[in-house]
Design an enzyme around this catalytic site. Structure first.
Site, short mmCIF file in Angstrom:
data_model
loop_
_atom_site.label_atom_id
_atom_site.label_comp_id
_atom_site.label_asym_id
_atom_site.label_seq_id
_atom_site.Cartn_x
_atom_site.Cartn_y
_atom_site.Cartn_z
N HIS A 142 -1.96 -3.26 -5.77
CA HIS A 142 -3.33 -2.73 -5.90
C HIS A 142 -3.37 -1.57 -6.90
O HIS A 142 -2.40 -0.86 -7.09
CB HIS A 142 -3.94 -2.34 -4.54
CG HIS A 142 -3.38 -1.12 -3.89
ND1 HIS A 142 -3.35 -0.95 -2.52
CD2 HIS A 142 -2.85 0.02 -4.40
CE1 HIS A 142 -2.83 0.22 -2.23
NE2 HIS A 142 -2.52 0.83 -3.34
N GLU A 175 -7.52 -4.16 -3.30
CA GLU A 175 -6.49 -4.92 -2.61
C GLU A 175 -6.42 -6.33 -3.18
O GLU A 175 -7.33 -6.77 -3.90
CB GLU A 175 -6.82 -4.95 -1.12
CG GLU A 175 -6.87 -3.57 -0.46
CD GLU A 175 -5.49 -2.94 -0.26
OE1 GLU A 175 -4.63 -3.05 -1.16
OE2 GLU A 175 -5.29 -2.30 0.78
N ASP A 223 -10.81 6.97 -5.86
CA ASP A 223 -11.11 6.47 -4.52
C ASP A 223 -11.10 7.58 -3.48
O ASP A 223 -10.64 8.70 -3.74
CB ASP A 223 -10.13 5.35 -4.13
CG ASP A 223 -8.69 5.63 -4.56
OD1 ASP A 223 -8.36 6.80 -4.80
OD2 ASP A 223 -7.90 4.68 -4.65
N ASN A 254 1.59 -3.83 -2.97
CA ASN A 254 0.96 -5.16 -3.09
C ASN A 254 0.24 -5.33 -4.42
O ASN A 254 -0.54 -6.25 -4.61
CB ASN A 254 -0.01 -5.39 -1.92
CG ASN A 254 -1.15 -4.38 -1.91
OD1 ASN A 254 -1.31 -3.60 -2.85
ND2 ASN A 254 -1.95 -4.39 -0.85
C1 F6R Z 1 -4.66 6.53 -5.12
C2 F6R Z 1 -4.77 5.09 -5.39
C3 F6R Z 1 -3.71 4.13 -4.97
C4 F6R Z 1 -2.29 4.66 -5.19
C5 F6R Z 1 -1.25 3.64 -4.73
C6 F6R Z 1 0.16 4.17 -4.83
O1 F6R Z 1 -5.78 7.22 -5.62
O2 F6R Z 1 -5.75 4.68 -5.92
O3 F6R Z 1 -3.85 2.94 -5.71
O4 F6R Z 1 -2.09 4.97 -6.54
O5 F6R Z 1 -1.49 3.28 -3.40
O6 F6R Z 1 0.32 5.23 -3.94
P1 F6R Z 1 1.63 6.14 -3.96
O7 F6R Z 1 1.63 6.84 -5.26
O8 F6R Z 1 1.45 7.07 -2.81
O9 F6R Z 1 2.78 5.20 -3.81
#
Ligand code: F6R
Length: 264
Positions: free
Chosen positions: A139, A144, A67, A137
């Site tokens: 994701h 989301e 992403d 959440n």
């Molecule tokens: C990042 C991504 C997100 C993160 C998630 C956790 O490329 O796709 O899904 O993996 O938001 O983020 P952290 O590791 O910062 O808690």
């Protein structure tokens, strides 16, 4: 789903790096799906160390990132493009033309762009190993809650919770992007193998729902239950809400004994 319980976030990073390194050594032309965020930082550090020690060659590997924030130019220090280069690509020997990160600089024609990203993954032969983190959440990527479990790469609106969680990566007062280009859940599930990492107490509820809850679009990561080859690497803090921890430990011991290839 193979659940690997580690004590610390450091051990999660080492285990994750061991698995990525194993995939690249077994197939130097491996196609890796990569994630950003705080969770995989230890993994990237360890992979860089293995590369510098002369033990890991990425020259034939291909990567596709999950992403990118909409509206951030690649040179923006908060972009995932910048994150990947500063934490990983600039320290290892990936061929620049084999690195793919969605562009956040798009202003229109999102569907055509997202279809071309999907096509590039197909043209590369599909993703061999997809690395994921998980949001509070539930994701994965920026899928989301209530994202279609069949979704493909697309423009996605971020929830307030995700925008707040991302604030820590931005300078004070900066505007936090409200949308991202993200691989879909269907795109992720097409990977041949998936490894998802989680560390810290704030992830415990999402981890429990993803592993032990019902499959639901309310928790995108629960869709991973549909995939036949998923490894979930979790530290103590992120695992405390799981009800079957003893069983997962036994499964791991028996996997080491009878089918160790599942852990390589
Ligand atoms: C990042 C991504 C997100 C993160 C998630 C956790 O490329 O796709 O899904 O993996 O938001 O983020 P952290 O590791 O910062 O808690």
């Amino acid at each position: 789903m193979l659940v690997v319980l580690k004590e610390t976030a450091g051990e999660v990073g080492q285990e994750a790096a061991r698995i990525v390194a194993g995939a690249v050594r077994a197939n130097p032309s491996a196609v890796l799906g990569l994630a950003t965020g705080s969770t995989p930082l230890g993994m990237y550090e360890e992979l860089v160390a293995l590369h510098h020690a002369g033990n890991l060659d990425f020259s034939k590997a291909t990567s596709f990132n999950l992403d990118e924030y909409l509206g951030l130019a690649p040179a923006d220090p908060q972009s995932f493009q910048y994150f990947m280069h500063s934490n990983f690509f600039s320290h290892v020997n990936f061929s620049p033309e084999k690195i793919h990160i969605p562009s956040g600089a798009m202003r229109k024609d999102f569907s055509a762009y997202c279809e071309s990203y999907e096509q590039a993954i197909k043209d590369a032969g599909g993703i061999d190993l997809q690395v994921l983190g998980i949001g509070r959440n539930g994701h994965i990527g920026f899928n989301e809650p209530n994202s279609s479990l069949a979704s493909r790469t697309r423009l996605k609106e971020l929830t307030r919770e995700t925008i707040e969680d991302n604030r820590k990566f931005f300078p004070q007062g900066a505007e936090i992007p409200e949308c991202a280009i993200t691989m879909g859940i269907g795109t992720i599930l097409d990977a041949r193998r998936i490894m998802i990492l989680a560390t810290g107490k704030s992830k415990a509820a999402a981890v429990a729902k993803a592993i032990e809850g019902p499959i639901s679009s309310s928790v995108s990561a629960s869709a991973l239950q549909l995939h036949p080859d998923v490894i979930f690497v979790i530290d103590d803090d992120a695992s405390y809400a799981l009800t079957q921890r003893d069983y997962y430990r036994r499964v791991l011991e028996l996997t080491k004994k009878y089918t160790p290839e599942k852990l390589s």
